[in-house]
Scaffold this motif. Structure first.
Motif, PDB file in Angstrom:
ATOM      1  N   LYS A   1       0.820  -1.286  -0.089  1.00 35.48           N
ATOM      2  CA  LYS A   1       0.125  -0.008  -0.073  1.00 35.48           C
ATOM      3  C   LYS A   1       0.902   1.202   0.066  1.00 35.48           C
ATOM      4  CE  LYS A   1      -3.612  -2.517   0.544  1.00 35.48           C
ATOM      5  NZ  LYS A   1      -4.545  -2.855  -0.561  1.00 35.48           N
ATOM      6  N   VAL A   2       2.199   1.104   0.493  1.00 36.69           N
ATOM      7  CA  VAL A   2       2.964   2.218   0.517  1.00 36.69           C
ATOM      8  C   VAL A   2       3.890   2.324  -0.626  1.00 36.69           C
ATOM      9  CG1 VAL A   2       4.853   3.184   2.059  1.00 36.69           C
ATOM     10  CG2 VAL A   2       3.167   1.743   3.014  1.00 36.69           C
TER      11      VAL A   2
ATOM     12  N   ILE B   1       7.108   7.394   4.864  1.00 32.45           N
ATOM     13  CA  ILE B   1       6.554   6.122   5.579  1.00 32.45           C
ATOM     14  C   ILE B   1       5.787   6.991   6.954  1.00 32.45           C
ATOM     15  CG2 ILE B   1       6.529   4.437   7.111  1.00 32.45           C
ATOM     16  CD1 ILE B   1       8.680   3.328   4.915  1.00 32.45           C
ATOM     17  N   ILE B   2       6.315   8.012   7.524  1.00 32.10           N
ATOM     18  CA  ILE B   2       5.595   8.637   8.628  1.00 32.10           C
ATOM     19  C   ILE B   2       4.520   9.272   8.163  1.00 32.10           C
ATOM     20  CG2 ILE B   2       5.753  10.492  10.292  1.00 32.10           C
ATOM     21  CD1 ILE B   2       9.014   9.543  10.591  1.00 32.10           C
TER      22      ILE B   2
ATOM     23  N   SER C   1      -2.720   6.835   6.744  1.00 33.01           N
ATOM     24  CA  SER C   1      -3.457   5.780   6.702  1.00 33.01           C
ATOM     25  C   SER C   1      -3.088   4.876   7.907  1.00 33.01           C
ATOM     26  CB  SER C   1      -3.039   5.109   5.254  1.00 33.01           C
ATOM     27  OG  SER C   1      -3.786   3.810   5.160  1.00 33.01           O
ATOM     28  N   PRO C   2      -3.475   5.026   9.112  1.00 32.37           N
ATOM     29  CA  PRO C   2      -3.076   4.259  10.270  1.00 32.37           C
ATOM     30  C   PRO C   2      -3.373   2.733  10.191  1.00 32.37           C
ATOM     31  CG  PRO C   2      -4.790   5.697  10.800  1.00 32.37           C
ATOM     32  CD  PRO C   2      -4.499   6.138   9.376  1.00 32.37           C
ATOM     33  N   ASP C   3      -4.422   2.292   9.409  1.00 30.07           N
ATOM     34  CA  ASP C   3      -4.411   0.985   9.286  1.00 30.07           C
ATOM     35  C   ASP C   3      -3.965   0.276   8.673  1.00 30.07           C
ATOM     36  OD1 ASP C   3      -7.201   1.656  10.349  1.00 30.07           O
ATOM     37  OD2 ASP C   3      -8.371   1.523   8.754  1.00 30.07           O
ATOM     38  N   ASN C   4      -2.815   0.945   7.820  1.00 31.78           N
ATOM     39  CA  ASN C   4      -1.783   0.253   7.129  1.00 31.78           C
ATOM     40  C   ASN C   4      -0.451   0.501   7.807  1.00 31.78           C
ATOM     41  OD1 ASN C   4      -3.076  -0.927   4.738  1.00 31.78           O
ATOM     42  ND2 ASN C   4      -3.576   1.218   4.279  1.00 31.78           N
TER      43      ASN C   4
ATOM     44  N   ALA D   1       3.722  -0.338   6.608  1.00 29.44           N
ATOM     45  CA  ALA D   1       4.513   0.759   6.688  1.00 29.44           C
ATOM     46  C   ALA D   1       5.709   0.640   7.486  1.00 29.44           C
ATOM     47  CB  ALA D   1       3.901   2.025   6.904  1.00 29.44           C
ATOM     48  N   ALA D   2       5.591   0.079   8.934  1.00 33.31           N
ATOM     49  CA  ALA D   2       6.665  -0.203   9.780  1.00 33.31           C
ATOM     50  C   ALA D   2       7.721  -1.346   9.243  1.00 33.31           C
ATOM     51  CB  ALA D   2       6.044  -0.488  11.100  1.00 33.31           C
TER      52      ALA D   2
END
Length: 215
Positions: free
Chosen positions: A113-114, A166-167, A173-176, A180-181
């Motif tokens: 997604k990123v 990424i930050i 989009s906190p759900d993803n 991302a991490a």
């Protein structure tokens, strides 16, 4: 006696080249597995890490044998010392190929997604650094080693860009956030590979320069 010593030095050079080829192939395949989310290839890289560890031990044994055969002259001693340090960095690069592959498997359940374009750029630049550092060793090329060291800034700048992207993505989009991490960790592994390639280049310079000191 010196003839036998020179034969062992030549063997050391051949094994260093072999290990360099091994880690180049491992990183290249790790990049391909990451980009294509190829789980099968990722597992193959993880399974192959033991072969790199075995090659490291083989090279270290050659170095110890060289040191025990006779009192090396200063140039020989630098070459052997540099090789022992270099294989440690090369082994760590192999570990990071396995680490990236492990993260690839973890992220394989969903499509990315990123945006991974800057991570791919990091992969390309670190691969270039690795190849050039091995070439510097093979060709005994001080200038090429210097280029690798300067190139590290490019990788560091790309990592900073990836981290910022990424930050920002996590905020939007906190759900993803988990994916991302994980991608940030992959980028960090590539950044570390660049650091290890830089170390290899520094040890090449140490081995070649009579006046250079490195602790």
């Amino acid at each position: 006696m010196r003839s036998k010593f020179d034969e062992q030095l030549n063997l050391l050079n051949q094994e260093m080249l072999h290990m360099g080829t091994m880690i180049e192939e491992s990183i290249q395949e790790a990049i391909e597995a990451f980009i294509n989310q190829d789980i099968e290839k990722a597992h193959k890289i993880m399974d192959g890490d033991e072969e790199i560890d075995h090659e490291q031990k083989k090279i270290e044994n050659i170095c110890f044998n060289l040191l025990m055969q006779q009192q090396p002259v200063a140039r020989d001693l630098r070459t052997i010392s540099a090789a022992m340090k270099m294989v440690t960095d090369m082994e760590r690069i192999g570990d990071h190929a396995s680490d990236i592959s492990e993260m690839t498997v973890m992220m394989s359940k969903t499509e990315y997604k990123v945006n991974i374009e800057d991570v791919k750029k990091m992969a390309t630049e670190t691969m270039l650094m690795l190849i050039r550092s091995i070439e510097a060793y093979v060709e005994k090329d001080n200038k090429k080693a210097e280029c690798v060291m300067k190139h590290d800034d490019i990788v560091d700048n790309l990592f900073d860009a990836v981290k910022k992207e990424i930050i920002d993505f996590i905020r939007e989009s906190p759900d993803n956030g988990e994916q991302a991490a994980d991608l940030l960790m992959v980028a960090k592994y590539f950044e570390r590979i660049g650091d290890h390639a830089t170390n290899i280049a520094e040890w090449v310079q140490f081995a070649l320069d009579d006046k250079k000191e490195k602790k």
